[in-house]
Enzyme design. Sequence first.
Site, PDB file in Angstrom:
ATOM      1  N   GLU A 115       0.850  -1.198   0.000  1.00  0.00           N
ATOM      2  CA  GLU A 115       0.000   0.000   0.000  1.00  0.00           C
ATOM      3  C   GLU A 115       0.884   1.245   0.000  1.00  0.00           C
ATOM      4  OE1 GLU A 115      -3.457  -0.280   2.689  1.00  0.00           O
ATOM      5  OE2 GLU A 115      -3.182   1.847   3.126  1.00  0.00           O
TER       6      GLU A 115
ATOM      7  N   ASP B 118       0.208   5.356   0.568  1.00  0.00           N
ATOM      8  CA  ASP B 118      -0.887   6.245   1.000  1.00  0.00           C
ATOM      9  C   ASP B 118      -0.569   7.722   1.017  1.00  0.00           C
ATOM     10  OD1 ASP B 118      -2.484   4.105   1.928  1.00  0.00           O
ATOM     11  OD2 ASP B 118      -1.375   4.037   3.805  1.00  0.00           O
TER      12      ASP B 118
ATOM     13  N   GLU C 228      -2.746  10.576   3.047  1.00  0.00           N
ATOM     14  CA  GLU C 228      -3.898  10.658   3.946  1.00  0.00           C
ATOM     15  C   GLU C 228      -3.883  11.977   4.709  1.00  0.00           C
ATOM     16  OE1 GLU C 228      -5.044   6.285   5.670  1.00  0.00           O
ATOM     17  OE2 GLU C 228      -3.125   7.111   6.283  1.00  0.00           O
TER      18      GLU C 228
END
Length: 282
Positions: A110, A112, A114
């Site tokens: 993953e 990210d 955010e």
Amino acid sequence: MASHFLKIFGFSLLVFASYVNGVYEDDVSFDQNYFSLWGSNHLTRVNNNKEVQLLLDQYSGGGGFRSISDYGSGRFGMRMKLPYANTTGIIISFYLTSAPDSHDPGNHDEIDFEFIAGTDLQTNIYAGDSGNRGERYQLWFDPRKDFHIYEILWNPNIVVFYVDKVPIRVFKNNKDRGVNYISNPMHTEASIWTADWAGTVDWNQGPIITNYRRFGIDGCVSQNTSLNQECLSPNLPWNLQKELSPRELMMYRRIRKKHLVYDYCLDKERQQNHPECLIPPI
Ligand SMILES: *[C@@H]1O[C@H](CO)[C@@H](O)[C@H](O)[C@H]1NC(C)=O
Ligand SMILES: *[C@@H]1O[C@H](CO)[C@@H](O)[C@H](O)[C@H]1NC(C)=O
């Protein structure tokens, strides 16, 4: 006459191609590359399907969308505009993940972007593990005021996070030094949701909306459960980059010096599980 015409035509094709990283990607409609993954009644198409709004409310939560395809390398970007709201308890994201839609896979890949309970940007990387590679930045602009591009370059050599084309984070393939690296196909997702650990949401402010644009994807589609070999090819333009250019490196160092406010490699509780923290920073 005909060949003259072809030459002019060929030239304008070239000019058009050079827009691929700018105008063209903004011109792709949502449904061409994406679909609503959850909370579909919280996704509103606006601006001729060239933009969507994700809504969060007290009664039915948030929403999320994902790319139709999985990819094995590429440049993945999104223009985002955050809500003018008190985002305590709220998570707003754009990311790549190898996790299947239906369940939490535990260890996975993953990458990210955010915003967790505020306007500080956070990034994280999972590389066949449980992540815990968080970094946080105080941005040099107000992400609620306008759209900005949040972009991830991912190829066999390197992962680079860019904000408005400025590199803010680099994660190199250091497998030969025992550092995990992304090894599965991933798709992109974007979402707005709430988490208790991020605080208690102030619902008095009413529904909360985040805007997303730019649905073009420069990526190598990987149908396989394992990475499609073609996606590792040096013939793909986004696979050429092995490190930052000297100009990018200057921007990167300047930005990190001024705007990086948390680095897991400097966090005694996180650093020891991550061999990459022993490699001197670029
Ligand atoms: C945001 O909302 C939370 C939860 O209601 C509250 O505790 C906090 O003081 C609010 N922050 C601001 C800046 O108003
Ligand atoms: C999927 O992977 C297998 C094994 O690596 C390979 O033989 C096959 O050609 C791949 N298929 C596609 C569509 O890439």
